[in-house]
Structure formats: structure tokens, C-alpha cells
Design a protein around this motif. Structure first.
Motif, PDB file in Angstrom:
ATOM      1  N   PRO A 256      -6.887   2.323  -2.427  1.00 52.81           N
ATOM      2  CA  PRO A 256      -7.876   3.670  -3.066  1.00 52.81           C
ATOM      3  C   PRO A 256      -6.286   4.459  -3.278  1.00 52.81           C
ATOM      4  CG  PRO A 256      -8.873   3.545  -0.487  1.00 52.81           C
ATOM      5  CD  PRO A 256      -7.646   2.114  -0.525  1.00 52.81           C
ATOM      6  N   SER A 257      -6.301   5.211  -3.921  1.00 49.26           N
ATOM      7  CA  SER A 257      -5.148   5.847  -4.601  1.00 49.26           C
ATOM      8  C   SER A 257      -6.615   7.564  -4.452  1.00 49.26           C
ATOM      9  CB  SER A 257      -4.632   6.016  -5.974  1.00 49.26           C
ATOM     10  OG  SER A 257      -6.082   5.628  -7.081  1.00 49.26           O
ATOM     11  N   CYS A 258      -5.259   8.597  -4.694  1.00 55.55           N
ATOM     12  CA  CYS A 258      -5.517   9.628  -5.021  1.00 55.55           C
ATOM     13  C   CYS A 258      -4.477  10.625  -5.670  1.00 55.55           C
ATOM     14  CB  CYS A 258      -5.970  10.497  -3.162  1.00 55.55           C
ATOM     15  SG  CYS A 258      -4.255  10.855  -2.454  1.00 55.55           S
ATOM     16  N   CYS A 259      -4.967  11.796  -6.236  1.00 52.15           N
ATOM     17  CA  CYS A 259      -4.711  12.423  -7.058  1.00 52.15           C
ATOM     18  C   CYS A 259      -3.686  13.535  -5.692  1.00 52.15           C
ATOM     19  CB  CYS A 259      -5.489  14.030  -7.998  1.00 52.15           C
ATOM     20  SG  CYS A 259      -6.105  15.080  -6.399  1.00 52.15           S
ATOM     21  N   VAL A 260      -2.116  14.343  -6.198  1.00 47.19           N
ATOM     22  CA  VAL A 260      -1.455  15.438  -5.582  1.00 47.19           C
ATOM     23  C   VAL A 260      -2.154  15.948  -4.696  1.00 47.19           C
ATOM     24  CG1 VAL A 260      -1.169  17.202  -7.037  1.00 47.19           C
ATOM     25  CG2 VAL A 260       0.852  16.592  -5.785  1.00 47.19           C
TER      26      VAL A 260
ATOM     27  N   THR B  49      -3.326  -0.032  -9.879  1.00 45.57           N
ATOM     28  CA  THR B  49      -4.375   0.669  -9.043  1.00 45.57           C
ATOM     29  C   THR B  49      -3.411   1.633  -7.760  1.00 45.57           C
ATOM     30  OG1 THR B  49      -5.751  -1.877  -8.653  1.00 45.57           O
ATOM     31  CG2 THR B  49      -5.416   0.050  -7.079  1.00 45.57           C
ATOM     32  N   GLY B  50      -2.368   1.684  -7.503  1.00 41.17           N
ATOM     33  CA  GLY B  50      -1.644   2.628  -7.506  1.00 41.17           C
ATOM     34  C   GLY B  50      -0.369   1.851  -6.133  1.00 41.17           C
ATOM     35  N   ASP B  51      -0.609   1.048  -6.608  1.00 41.05           N
ATOM     36  CA  ASP B  51       0.623   0.045  -5.056  1.00 41.05           C
ATOM     37  C   ASP B  51       1.590   0.261  -5.499  1.00 41.05           C
ATOM     38  OD1 ASP B  51      -1.840  -1.513  -3.022  1.00 41.05           O
ATOM     39  OD2 ASP B  51      -2.376  -1.597  -5.031  1.00 41.05           O
ATOM     40  N   ILE B  52       2.656   0.071  -4.511  1.00 39.08           N
ATOM     41  CA  ILE B  52       3.318  -0.512  -4.844  1.00 39.08           C
ATOM     42  C   ILE B  52       3.952  -1.917  -5.095  1.00 39.08           C
ATOM     43  CG2 ILE B  52       6.327  -0.700  -3.878  1.00 39.08           C
ATOM     44  CD1 ILE B  52       5.573   1.275  -1.678  1.00 39.08           C
ATOM     45  N   ILE B  53       4.356  -1.831  -6.093  1.00 38.27           N
ATOM     46  CA  ILE B  53       4.314  -3.421  -7.216  1.00 38.27           C
ATOM     47  C   ILE B  53       5.800  -4.120  -6.424  1.00 38.27           C
ATOM     48  CG2 ILE B  53       3.965  -4.840  -8.858  1.00 38.27           C
ATOM     49  CD1 ILE B  53       1.727  -4.238  -7.699  1.00 38.27           C
TER      50      ILE B  53
ATOM     51  N   ASN C 109       1.247  -1.580   0.134  1.00 39.04           N
ATOM     52  CA  ASN C 109      -0.233  -0.038  -0.041  1.00 39.04           C
ATOM     53  C   ASN C 109       1.396   1.186   0.363  1.00 39.04           C
ATOM     54  OD1 ASN C 109      -2.990   0.555   1.609  1.00 39.04           O
ATOM     55  ND2 ASN C 109      -1.638   1.782   0.392  1.00 39.04           N
ATOM     56  N   GLN C 110       1.308   2.110  -1.145  1.00 37.39           N
ATOM     57  CA  GLN C 110       1.467   3.209  -0.716  1.00 37.39           C
ATOM     58  C   GLN C 110       1.196   4.162   0.237  1.00 37.39           C
ATOM     59  OE1 GLN C 110      -1.174   2.830  -2.324  1.00 37.39           O
ATOM     60  NE2 GLN C 110      -1.930   4.447  -3.935  1.00 37.39           N
ATOM     61  N   PRO C 111       1.820   5.140   0.053  1.00 38.01           N
ATOM     62  CA  PRO C 111       1.082   6.362   0.930  1.00 38.01           C
ATOM     63  C   PRO C 111       0.510   7.431   0.136  1.00 38.01           C
ATOM     64  CG  PRO C 111       3.951   6.316   0.795  1.00 38.01           C
ATOM     65  CD  PRO C 111       3.421   5.629  -0.538  1.00 38.01           C
ATOM     66  N   SER C 112      -0.458   8.173   0.780  1.00 42.10           N
ATOM     67  CA  SER C 112      -1.145   9.165  -0.136  1.00 42.10           C
ATOM     68  C   SER C 112      -0.518   9.525  -0.550  1.00 42.10           C
ATOM     69  CB  SER C 112      -2.377   9.957   0.574  1.00 42.10           C
ATOM     70  OG  SER C 112      -3.043   9.466   1.986  1.00 42.10           O
ATOM     71  N   GLY C 113      -1.025   9.789  -2.253  1.00 42.87           N
ATOM     72  CA  GLY C 113      -0.302  10.857  -3.262  1.00 42.87           C
ATOM     73  C   GLY C 113       0.699   9.843  -3.283  1.00 42.87           C
ATOM     74  N   TRP C 114       1.281   9.251  -3.128  1.00 45.08           N
ATOM     75  CA  TRP C 114       3.132   8.731  -3.960  1.00 45.08           C
ATOM     76  C   TRP C 114       3.992   9.380  -2.913  1.00 45.08           C
ATOM     77  CZ3 TRP C 114      -0.776   9.210  -8.069  1.00 45.08           C
ATOM     78  CH2 TRP C 114      -1.869   7.582  -8.383  1.00 45.08           C
ATOM     79  N   PHE C 115       3.963   9.717  -2.070  1.00 46.08           N
ATOM     80  CA  PHE C 115       4.813  10.917  -1.822  1.00 46.08           C
ATOM     81  C   PHE C 115       5.741   9.887  -1.331  1.00 46.08           C
ATOM     82  CE2 PHE C 115       2.457  14.474  -2.869  1.00 46.08           C
ATOM     83  CZ  PHE C 115       3.436  15.487  -2.712  1.00 46.08           C
TER      84      PHE C 115
END
Lengths: 390, 361
Positions: free
Chosen positions: A158-162, A121-125, A88-94
Motif C-alpha cells: 500500500p502507499s499513501c500521500c504525505v 506501486t510505491g516500493d523502493i526498486i 517496502n517503502q516507509p509510509s509517505g516516502w520519508f
């Protein structure tokens, strides 16, 4: 003679090469080496050599690991099993480099050294490891503060924009909503128990930088209801610097609600549909209004099974404020209904098509709104409730 | 029992100080030059972003190299975008050029931005799926065609010389993990031959009712006595959904798998509401390692649009203005019967649902 003559062709050219990346990992990792050799085989055979996954997981989780096996294990023993971990990535991929380095160190120890930054989907793979390494890898990821994402018939990460982190147009805090929903629904994320997958994506304005309308069953897209804020001096500055406001702003407004007399920009906000074009065009002069919130669109998905769907309007406007109870109530009511009524592998759009918006609105306790449709129906064949009859 | 369900790191731990201090208080932004954005806060603070294209598939050693650069120039902070770009975040304008030089030395190009006020747009990165690298249902590779296309369109990533946004995406099968179906240009892996039933595997691994039910065109019939299924080849449209359900129904075909090209979709609400992409080329062969037929068609579509579109006019808007017949005439692409919809099931009533956030209050 190179072992990978076909892939070597993809080391050429100016765009960064994934083959170089695979070779770099292969220098010190046998799994990566066989992944590269197997890919060369696919380039030769023109088919995939990966098989359906069996059930693999870490203790306590039903999601987050995708089982993957190669169909030629004798020839490519390094990728006999080559499972993916979705992190699971941190919100906004920061990221801090400290956090990224920790992931790299763990993946060096337990995996192929190959990643996707990021999956669709947004995860780190984390691409490829053995069954035996899954648990110790997860344990160390957990130690470093990283949890798994969703997979299968679950709530997907879930993922979101910056959002407000770096964008002046964010109509609510996309990063916080994304984090909050992810934390609230850890059970749904990690233990697939629904008819099928369910995706939520969050964009802070109608530009929809994470493509929520197309890629999520439940798209939360920022918007506002009051007047666009105008700095007339800044508008004049754009004009002075050579912008042709008539042809590039006024004429391109989809509802023709803007006027420009060479000195003052006037917007008929009652007729504005908040498309963002004029704001995109003049970021120093125009800004979304203050009555901010989001539109929720339901049903977005790819063509499998019943055709591609863009999400359609479920909630024309909703205020987005912590603790986000209103959104959670809609989600939970929707999930309860879908869980009860949905057929195996039926996305929520397909359930609503089968049951009708009438039923969906009833379940969600919502009223019909003209903003849900482009136009009313063009046939007189309607369902009526008993109570409606005389 | 190890701990579970603790969730991702909180985003606030990952934000550089300039963002923490100006969170939600950004005033405007501008594009300094291709690949470099400048965001100005109400406080007067300034944040520079250097956008860098990546192949998405990264080795950990390359990620460490990227971290070294972020440590040197950005106090150890960076982010990734929804289109697999890397973004370096820094506050010191004087460091930008040195950072760019170092990133490009690593082999990663700076670009992919747009300057909307000026009406100049670069091509952003292609979003894509796994393909032959790691997927069990692909009809084509993903990373390979993307690399070949981006090599050919490289100048459009580096320079801002397109008339409007153009989003390219690739999905290696119709499952579309990449959800490419609302892109300006989409490349979609497709099969063209029905699944070949392996009775033995079907018997051992598949649940027959759900396998039959998985077929959108009702082409799969259960043979209960033999505990297997038959596929009606007249009805099958090769979507591959049955194979996802049942490993006994493979439909891979090296010579007949390939890609379809779809265009004129968008997700942004700017000007024209969001719209799905449409098929304009029914099939092109898988021709690894560089998919020359695919690269040619993509380049032709992109450059025909770029030469004919008005400022800010995306492919969907351009074709709406000129008409589809003119699109086929200008590009020289052949309009064939495949492009006329005969997929039975998208409900007709969906066409009246509103698929945009554009409305009046």
C-alpha cells in the motif's frame, strides 16, 4: 568510439539523465555495465531483450522478487539473471539519510547499484541482481529494518500521500493507516494466494495526490461531511491582494454553492460536493470541516483486461480511526468473496461486474446508497430475491 | 530460519523533528517561488520544502550525493513524492538558496510546484514504467521518451507558467504498471500486430485453457491435438495479455510497435470529477533515441492547451468547454476511425456508477 552511441544522445539536454545514472553505476559494477549495453541493443533493435521470469524468491516469501532474465545471455553475461527486489517503502516516502545509505551500501555489495526511487506501486526498486545474491541481500536488508514488498497475485504494497506529516488538508492519518494495513496483512503481502493482484492506495483528501481512484482496487480517499471552515478575514486578505474571488472561486464551484459580496464568503454547505477547488485556491482562509473520514471507492485499475476503470463508490463515508477495524472487516469480507468466486486473473472490479453490485453489497453486508451511482438504472430488468416476492 | 514479515520501518522513525512536533497540526501553505513550498503550523513552526525533479532511475552513488546534501542542509531528512520528485525538508530559510545551488550543480532541477492562489502552475515530473530498461512486455521504452519529453518541456517544470495542473504519465504497455489512464496527457506503448505462435514454446511452457481465456476478444482457439493455440487475426486487438500468460506468444515488432497518445484524464476531484483519458493519436513510431514524433505531439498538445485554456482549467475541462472537434482543429491532430471506440467489453452499466467523492450530505 562509444559502445552506446544511441544512449549517449540521452545524456544531452537539461533534464537529469537516466543514462548518466546507468553509466555511473556501470563504472564499478559489471551487472550495471551489461544492463547499459543491453539497453543500447534494445535501442538499436527497437524491442525488449528481457524474458519472462522464472520463480525466484527468498526463504519464506512468495513475493517481493521479480525474476528477470536476458534473452542474449552469452553476449551479455552480466545480466543473464537480473532480478528485481521490491523493498517496502516507509509510509509517505520519508527517509533519514542513515536509512537510505544503508540500502545503498547493501545494494552496492549485492546488486547492480541501480534503483528506482520509486516503483509505480510505491516500493523502493532495487534493479538487478543474481539468483545467488538474493538471500544474502535480503538478510542484510532485514538486518537494516527493511522488508520486501508485494508482487504477483498478492496484496500489493500500500502507499499513501504525505498526509498529516505535511498537509493541512489530510482528513485522517494516511501514514498510520498505510503502515497499519501493511503490518496487518504481511501474510497476504508476501504470499500470493489470490485470483490476481489487489492494490490499496490512501489519499488524505479529494485532491487524491497518490491517484488512488485510478490506481487501486480499494481507494481510501479523505473527505468530510460538515461545513467548510472559513476565516473571513483571510478571505478578505486574498481579495485585497488581488484575487478575483468571483471568477476564480465562485464561478468555478461545480455546484455553484458559493457567494461572495465583496466582504463575506458564504458557502451553502448542503450543496457542496467537497471538490477542494475553493480550499486549494484559498489555503489560508478555507479548511475542511471537523466531521472527517474517508470515501472508499472500489475497482480502480488499468485497461487490461476489461477496460480502464476509475474506482466507484463502495462506502460513501467511513470514520478512519485506529485500530481501523471497520476497514479491515470490509477488506477481509471482500477478499474472502473474491478468493472464493474470482476467476484466475480476475480483478475485483471485474468480479463485481460479473456478479453485480447486488451480490457485492450482500457479501459485505452493506446497503445501497444513492451516492454509489451517478443515476439509477435506465432499464426495468432487475433481479429480485425470493423473499421479496409475494 | 531468517526473520520474515516484519514489515517496513515505521514512518515515525523517518520524520524530521519539525514534522513530529507539528504532525496533523499544519495550518496553511504557500509557494515561495518555483520549487519551494512553505508550510506553517498552528504552533507557528515553519517547514520549507525544496522539490527536485529526478529521472527515477538513480544510481546508489547519486542517492549518496543526495544524502550528503540532506545531511548538510536538512539534518539528514528527505522524502520522495508520488511523482518521483525528491523533496528536501528544512527549517532554516536562509539555507534554501545554497541548497538549490548545490542540487542544481548535481544536475537536478528545482521546480514542479504550483501556486494555486495565484493561478500559476508548473509541470510536475512524468511518472513512468520500466520499458526496455527492465521489462519483458514493453511496446516502447519508458525512460528514454520521458527524458526526451522533459528536455523539451523543461521550462514548464522550472517556471510556473501553465494555466492549471497538467499530469503527464507514460506506460510502456497496456498493462500500465504506471496506471496512466487518468492523466492529462498519457503516452502508452501499444502493439499493432498479433502474436506469432511459437508452437514449441507454447507446448513446453503454457497452460492452454488459461492462455485462451486470457484473450479479451476470444481470438485464441486451442488446438488440443497439437497441444498449441491459433490466433484469429481478425479478432486480435494486440493487447498482449496472452503473452503475459504464455511466453510462446510474442508480439514484439520493431517497426509496428509504438505509442498511442491519450489525454484529458484526471484523478483529483477539484471542480471536475475524476475522468479517464481518451486516445487522440492512435500510433506514433518508436524512434529511439529521442522519439521526435512523440515529443512534437506532446508539446503541441500542451502548448495549444496552455494558450487557450482559462485559469485553473485542466485539459479535460478545457475540452469540455470548447468541444472535441475544436480540440482537433486547434491542435491540427487528425481524427481517424481508430479513435471511435469498438472495444467490446466495458460493461455499459458501469457508466452509471459514481466515480468521484463529490456528493451531498
Amino acid at each position: 568510439m562509444s559502445e552506446t552511441p544511441l544512449l549517449d544522445e540521452l545524456e544531452k539536454g537539461p533534464w537529469p539523465s537516466f543514462v548518466k545514472e546507468m553509466k555511473r553505476a556501470a563504472e564499478k559494477n559489471d551487472m550495471a555495465k551489461d544492463a547499459l549495453r543491453l539497453l543500447e541493443r534494445s535501442y538499436k533493435d527497437k524491442i525488449t531483450h528481457w524474458k519472462h521470469g522464472g520463480l525466484v524468491a527468498v526463504v519464506g516469501y512468495g513475493a517481493g522478487v521479480i525474476g528477470r532474465y536476458c534473452d542474449l545471455p552469452e553476449e551479455y553475461p552480466g545480466v543473464a539473471h537480473f532480478h528485481t527486489m521490491r523493498v517496502n517503502q516507509p509510509s509517505g516516502w520519508f527517509y533519514t539519510t542513515e536509512a537510505l545509505r544503508k540500502i545503498c551500501d547493501i545494494w552496492e555489495k549485492y546488486g547492480s547499484g541501480l534503483t528506482n526511487m520509486h516503483g509505480s506501486t510505491g516500493d523502493i526498486i532495487l534493479l538487478g541482481t543474481t539468483t545467488d545474491n538474493l538471500q544474502p541481500c535480503f538478510d542484510e536488508l532485514a538486518e537494516a529494518g527493511f522488508d520486501l514488498g508485494g508482487s504477483g497475485s498478492a496484496f500489493r504494497t500500500p502507499s499513501c500521500c504525505v498526509g498529516p506529516a505535511r498537509c493541512e488538508w489530510a482528513c485522517f492519518d494516511t501514514l498510520d493507516l498505510c503502515y497499519n494495513l501493511t503490518m496487518e496483512y504481511q501474510m497476504e503481502l508476501h504470499r500470493p494466494m489470490w485470483p490476481y493482484k489487489f492494490k490499496v492506495k490512501i489519499s488524505g483528501c479529494p485532491n487524491d495526490c497518490v491517484a488512488a481512484i485510478a490506481r487501486s482496487d480499494f481507494a481510501i480517499i479523505g473527505t468530510w461531511r460538515d461545513e467548510i471552515k472559513i476565516d473571513q478575514d483571510a478571505v478578505r486578505e486574498y481579495a485585497k491582494n488581488g484575487m478575483d474571488i468571483k471568477s476564480e472561486v465562485v464561478d468555478l464551484c461545480p455546484t455553484k454553492c458559493i457567494e461572495w459580496d465583496g466582504n463575506e464568503l458564504k458557502i451553502d454547505n448542503k450543496n457542496c460536493v467537497r471538490c477542494m477547488h475553493c480550499i486549494n485556491k484559498m489555503p489560508k482562509a478555507l479548511r475542511p470541516g471537523d466531521d472527517r473520514g474517508a470515501t472508499i471507492l472500489i475497482g480502480g485499475k488499468a485497461p487490461m483486461l476489461e477496460g480502464a476503470v476509475l474506482g466507484w463508490v463502495l462506502v460513501p463515508f467511513i470514520k478512519i480511526e485506529p485500530p481501523y477495524d471497520e476497514i479491515k472487516e470490509i477488506l477481509e469480507n471482500l477478499w474472502d468473496w473474491w478468493d472464493e468466486e474470482g476467476k484466475f486473473r480476475e480483478r475485483v472490479a471485474e468480479l463485481i461486474w460479473r456478479k453485480g453490485m447486488r451480490e457485492a453489497l450482500k457479501v459485505l453486508g452493506m446497503k445501497a446508497d444513492p451516492r454509489m451511482v451517478k443515476e439509477p438504472r435506465n432499464n426495468p430488468f432487475m433481479f429480485f430475491e425470493k423473499e421479496e416476492l409475494r | 530460519m531468517p526473520k520474515t514479515d516484519f514489515g517496513p520501518p515505521k514512518y515515525t522513525e523517518m520524520l524530521p523533528p519539525v514534522i513530529k512536533n507539528n504532525y496533523g497540526k499544519w495550518k496553511y501553505h504557500e509557494t515561495v517561488k518555483p520549487g519551494v513550498l512553505k508550510h506553517v503550523a498552528e504552533s507557528g513552526d515553519v517547514l520549507y520544502t525544496v522539490r527536485v525533479g529526478s529521472p527515477r532511475l538513480l544510481s546508489i552513488d547519486t542517492i549518496r550525493d543526495i544524502c550528503d546534501i540532506a545531511d548538510k542542509y536538512c539534518d539528514g531528512y528527505l522524502r520522495f513524492t508520488s511523482r518521483n520528485n525528491i523533496e528536501f525538508l528544512l527549517t532554516d530559510e536562509s539555507k534554501i538558496d545554497a541548497l538549490i545551488e548545490e542540487v542544481e550543480k548535481l544536475g537536478f532541477p528545482v521546480g514542479g510546484t504550483r501556486d494555486t492562489p495565484a493561478g500559476k502552475y508548473a509541470l510536475s515530473n512524468i511518472v513512468h514504467t520500466q520499458g526496455w530498461v527492465h521489462c519483458h512486455t514493453p511496446a516502447t521504452d519508458a525512460s528514454g521518451p520521458v527524458k526526451a519529453i522533459m528536455d523539451e518541456l523543461f521550462e514548464y517544470f522550472k517556471e510556473m507558467k501553465l494555466p492549471a495542473l497538467c499530469r503527464i504519465a507514460l506506460a510502456c504497455c497496456a498493462n500500465m504498471c504506471g496506471a496512466v489512464h487518468a492523466s492529462d496527457i498519457a503516452i502508452v506503448g501499444i502493439h499493432r500486430t498479433p502474436p506469432r505462435v511459437n508452437d514449441d514454446v507454447v507446448r513446453r511452457t503454457c497452460e492452454l485453457p488459461s492462455t485462451a481465456a486470457s484473450c479479451p476478444t476470444a481470438a485464441i482457439r486451442i488446438k488440443a491435438k497439437e497441444k498449441t493455440v491459433v490466433v484469429d487475426e481478425e479478432k486480435c486487438m494486440y493487447c498482449g495479455n496472452c503473452y503475459t500468460m504464455c511466453p510462446g506468444l510474442p508480439l514484439f515488432d520493431p517497426e509496428n510497435d509504438g505509442v498511442a497518445i491519450m489525454i484529458a484524464g484526471k484523478v483529483s476531484n477539484a471542480r471536475h470529477p475524476p475522468v479517464l483519458s481518451k486516445v487522440v493519436v492512435p500510433w506514433l513510431p518508436n524512434n529511439p533515441p529521442r522519439w521526435p514524433e512523440v515529443v512534437d505531439v506532446i508539446k503541441k498538445i500542451l502548448e495549444t492547451w496552455a494558450a487557450n485554456a482559462r485559469k485553473h482549467e485542466r485539459i479535460a475541462e478545457w475540452i469540455e468547454r470548447i468541444g472535441w472537434e475544436k480540440f482537433f482543429e486547434l491542435t491540427g491532430l487528425e481524427f481517424t476511425h481508430h479513435l471511435i471506440d469498438d472495444y467490446r467489453i466495458t460493461p455499459y452499466f458501469y457508466s452509471s456508477y459514481r466515480t468521484t467523492t463529490q456528493f451531498r450530505w
